[in-house]
Each structure stands twice: as C-alpha cells, then as structure tokens.
Design a protein around this motif. Structure first.
Motif, mmCIF file in Angstrom:
data_model
loop_
_atom_site.group_PDB
_atom_site.id
_atom_site.type_symbol
_atom_site.label_atom_id
_atom_site.label_comp_id
_atom_site.label_asym_id
_atom_site.label_seq_id
_atom_site.Cartn_x
_atom_site.Cartn_y
_atom_site.Cartn_z
ATOM 1 N N PHE A 38 0.835 -1.204 0.000
ATOM 2 C CA PHE A 38 0.000 0.000 0.000
ATOM 3 C C PHE A 38 0.869 1.254 0.000
ATOM 4 N N LEU A 39 1.989 1.218 0.727
ATOM 5 C CA LEU A 39 2.896 2.365 0.750
ATOM 6 C C LEU A 39 3.430 2.652 -0.653
ATOM 7 N N GLU A 40 3.814 1.616 -1.371
ATOM 8 C CA GLU A 40 4.336 1.810 -2.732
ATOM 9 C C GLU A 40 3.247 2.345 -3.665
ATOM 10 N N LEU A 41 2.016 1.872 -3.479
ATOM 11 C CA LEU A 41 0.904 2.399 -4.270
ATOM 12 C C LEU A 41 0.679 3.881 -3.989
ATOM 13 N N THR A 42 0.817 4.266 -2.725
ATOM 14 C CA THR A 42 0.636 5.659 -2.342
ATOM 15 C C THR A 42 1.706 6.548 -2.970
ATOM 16 N N LYS A 43 2.909 6.030 -3.033
ATOM 17 C CA LYS A 43 3.991 6.785 -3.677
ATOM 18 C C LYS A 43 3.747 6.928 -5.178
ATOM 19 N N LYS A 44 3.093 5.933 -5.742
ATOM 20 C CA LYS A 44 2.836 5.911 -7.191
ATOM 21 C C LYS A 44 1.682 6.831 -7.589
ATOM 22 N N ARG A 45 0.666 6.943 -6.713
ATOM 23 C CA ARG A 45 -0.521 7.728 -7.061
ATOM 24 C C ARG A 45 -0.224 9.222 -7.117
ATOM 25 N N TYR A 46 -0.829 9.891 -8.057
ATOM 26 C CA TYR A 46 -0.692 11.344 -8.162
ATOM 27 C C TYR A 46 -1.914 11.893 -8.881
ATOM 28 N N THR A 47 -2.089 13.212 -8.817
ATOM 29 C CA THR A 47 -3.201 13.847 -9.508
ATOM 30 C C THR A 47 -2.822 14.052 -10.970
ATOM 31 N N PHE A 50 -11.013 6.164 -0.351
ATOM 32 C CA PHE A 50 -11.159 4.756 -0.694
ATOM 33 C C PHE A 50 -11.058 4.569 -2.206
ATOM 34 N N PHE A 51 -11.752 5.440 -2.937
ATOM 35 C CA PHE A 51 -11.808 5.344 -4.397
ATOM 36 C C PHE A 51 -10.459 5.636 -5.044
ATOM 37 N N LEU A 52 -9.759 6.654 -4.571
ATOM 38 C CA LEU A 52 -8.452 6.993 -5.139
ATOM 39 C C LEU A 52 -7.462 5.856 -4.922
ATOM 40 N N SER A 53 -7.500 5.256 -3.740
ATOM 41 C CA SER A 53 -6.609 4.133 -3.447
ATOM 42 C C SER A 53 -6.964 2.920 -4.298
ATOM 43 N N SER A 94 -8.375 2.958 -7.211
ATOM 44 C CA SER A 94 -8.013 3.236 -8.602
ATOM 45 C C SER A 94 -6.550 2.922 -8.864
ATOM 46 N N VAL A 95 -5.661 3.418 -8.008
ATOM 47 C CA VAL A 95 -4.233 3.169 -8.248
ATOM 48 C C VAL A 95 -3.918 1.681 -8.112
ATOM 49 N N SER A 96 -4.631 0.965 -7.260
ATOM 50 C CA SER A 96 -4.396 -0.477 -7.117
ATOM 51 C C SER A 96 -4.757 -1.234 -8.393
ATOM 52 N N LEU A 97 -5.622 -0.617 -9.231
ATOM 53 C CA LEU A 97 -6.032 -1.215 -10.500
ATOM 54 C C LEU A 97 -5.262 -0.599 -11.680
ATOM 55 N N ASP A 98 -4.194 0.151 -11.360
ATOM 56 C CA ASP A 98 -3.381 0.829 -12.384
ATOM 57 C C ASP A 98 -4.192 1.849 -13.179
ATOM 58 N N ILE A 99 -5.126 2.501 -12.493
ATOM 59 C CA ILE A 99 -5.943 3.551 -13.104
ATOM 60 C C ILE A 99 -5.522 4.885 -12.502
ATOM 61 N N ASP A 100 -5.317 5.876 -13.357
ATOM 62 C CA ASP A 100 -4.949 7.212 -12.895
ATOM 63 C C ASP A 100 -6.213 8.010 -12.585
ATOM 64 N N SER A 101 -6.060 9.045 -11.741
ATOM 65 C CA SER A 101 -7.243 9.782 -11.289
ATOM 66 C C SER A 101 -6.939 11.247 -11.013
ATOM 67 N N THR A 102 -8.005 12.048 -11.089
ATOM 68 C CA THR A 102 -7.926 13.479 -10.790
ATOM 69 C C THR A 102 -9.160 13.879 -10.000
ATOM 70 N N PRO A 103 -9.053 14.010 -8.671
ATOM 71 C CA PRO A 103 -10.201 14.504 -7.899
ATOM 72 C C PRO A 103 -10.360 16.001 -8.110
ATOM 73 N N MET A 104 -11.608 16.461 -8.197
ATOM 74 C CA MET A 104 -11.842 17.883 -8.464
ATOM 75 C C MET A 104 -13.122 18.385 -7.808
ATOM 76 N N GLU A 105 -12.961 19.420 -6.988
ATOM 77 C CA GLU A 105 -14.123 20.107 -6.437
ATOM 78 C C GLU A 105 -14.557 21.246 -7.346
ATOM 79 N N GLY A 106 -13.737 21.558 -8.333
ATOM 80 C CA GLY A 106 -14.028 22.665 -9.242
ATOM 81 C C GLY A 106 -15.104 22.320 -10.251
ATOM 82 N N ILE A 107 -16.330 22.172 -9.766
ATOM 83 C CA ILE A 107 -17.475 21.879 -10.637
ATOM 84 C C ILE A 107 -18.624 22.808 -10.250
ATOM 85 N N GLN A 108 -19.503 23.071 -11.197
ATOM 86 C CA GLN A 108 -20.709 23.842 -10.901
ATOM 87 C C GLN A 108 -21.786 22.841 -10.475
ATOM 88 N N SER A 109 -21.962 22.722 -9.186
ATOM 89 C CA SER A 109 -22.802 21.668 -8.617
ATOM 90 C C SER A 109 -24.235 21.687 -9.157
#
Length: 199
Positions: free
Chosen positions: A3-12, A131-134, A136-151
């Motif tokens: 999990f530590l290595e996955l955390t190092k790998k994950r980025y926005t 949970f979702f970001l972790s 995603s990286v465990s499945l080799d999927i990249d991700s970008t969380p964003m609050e910058g949306i017009q709700s």
C-alpha cells in the motif's frame, strides 16, 4: 505492490491519453468497491454517477472550470453526490439501519440544524473519496479529484433529484508526457515530524 508503494505511485493526473479506455471489468470492480465504502453508522447517504457517454462528459466538462480538458481526455468521470433531502434520508435510508445506528442519529444528529445535518451527510461522501483513489491506483488507473465543478449544473445535467453533486473524479490512463507524474515531478509533502504526533 505494498500500500505504501501504491501511495507513492498515485498522483493527480493533469493530462490523459484520450485513446485509452478503462476496461468494463475494472469499472465494475470500482463500482463494487464504492458500494462497500465505509460511512458513519453505515449511513451510505450517497450516489455515484459513472459517466462514460462522451456527449454527457463534454457537457459536464463545460461547467467544470479549469478541469475541462482533463474531463474530455479521461476515460470516465465519476460524480460523487450526497443526499440533499433530510426527509428522504430519514424515511428511506435510516429505516434500514440497526436500532443502535438509528438511536445514534436520533440522539446526536437529528437535533442539529438542517445545515449541520447536511454537512454530516456530505462528510460521509468524502470518506469514500480516499477509498476510491486508493482503489483506482491499485487497478493501475490514474485519477484526478476535483471540487471545481458547478454543482447545480451537474445536478441538472445528470438529473439528480434529492442529491447534491459535491465533487468529481476523472479516471483513465495518463498521457506519457504528463509533467505532473512522480517520475518527472517529485511529490511535495510536508515532513513527517510536521504532521505526525506520537504520544
């Protein structure tokens, strides 16, 4: 990989490969992982919208401030929404919970103001984000969380009645020249001693 290595790998991810789509089996797995996310008293006051349709994705991208390009390039956009009707939560979701959970809500949360109750409900949705970001990286999927949306526009486009979109996550596969990936741009984090207190 630990999990530590996955955390190092994950980025926005800032730049996606628009030609590479996430396989359906991995999307199915992500959906099930979100379904199993933790929430206080198992309240589950959420809805997760997986947007693959390119026309809908483009429409959402136009009401996403500086995130338009990422959304258009990504394979999918996942929108995280919180229930926005206390009555609906109490009538439909709370009634399925054990007596102890209902008692906790009725004693400690129900007496609060509407704003405070809705804030508590929204906090549960944020728990699922980590949970979702972790996942995603465990499945080799990249991700970008964003609050910058017009709700409000997201709610309208997705036809979400009684749910408020809080944030979205673009998912897909990075473009090889994305300058934000850790192999090019090292992660910047505060030193351990600044943020960890050992007692």
């Amino acid at each position: 990989m630990s999990f530590l290595e996955l955390t190092k790998k994950r980025y926005t991810t800032k730049k996606y490969n628009p030609d590479r789509k996430i396989p359906a089996d991995k999307i199915t797995e992500l959906k099930e992982i979100l379904r199993l996310s933790a929430s206080s008293i198992n309240s589950q006051p959420w809805k997760f919208s997986f947007v693959e349709n390119e026309a809908v994705k483009r429409e959402l991208a136009t009401v996403s401030y500086f995130n338009e390009q990422k959304i258009n390039e990504a394979s999918h956009l996942v929108v995280f929404s919180a229930i926005d009707s206390i009555r609906l939560f109490e009538d439909e979701l709370l009634t399925h919970l054990p007596a102890g959970s209902q008692g906790y809500y009725n004693q400690f949360l129900k007496p609060l103001s509407e704003t405070e109750i809705k804030s508590w409900l929204q906090h549960q949705v944020y728990l699922s984000l980590g949970f979702f970001l972790s996942a995603s990286v465990s499945l080799d999927i990249d991700s970008t969380p964003m609050e910058g949306i017009q709700s409000d526009r997201y709610r309208e486009i997705l036809g979400l009645k009684d749910y408020k979109p809080l944030f979205a996550v673009a998912i897909g596969y990075r473009n090889s020249d994305d300058a934000n990936q850790p192999s090019i741009n090292s992660k910047s984090r505060l030193p351990l001693e600044k943020i960890i207190q050992s007692i």
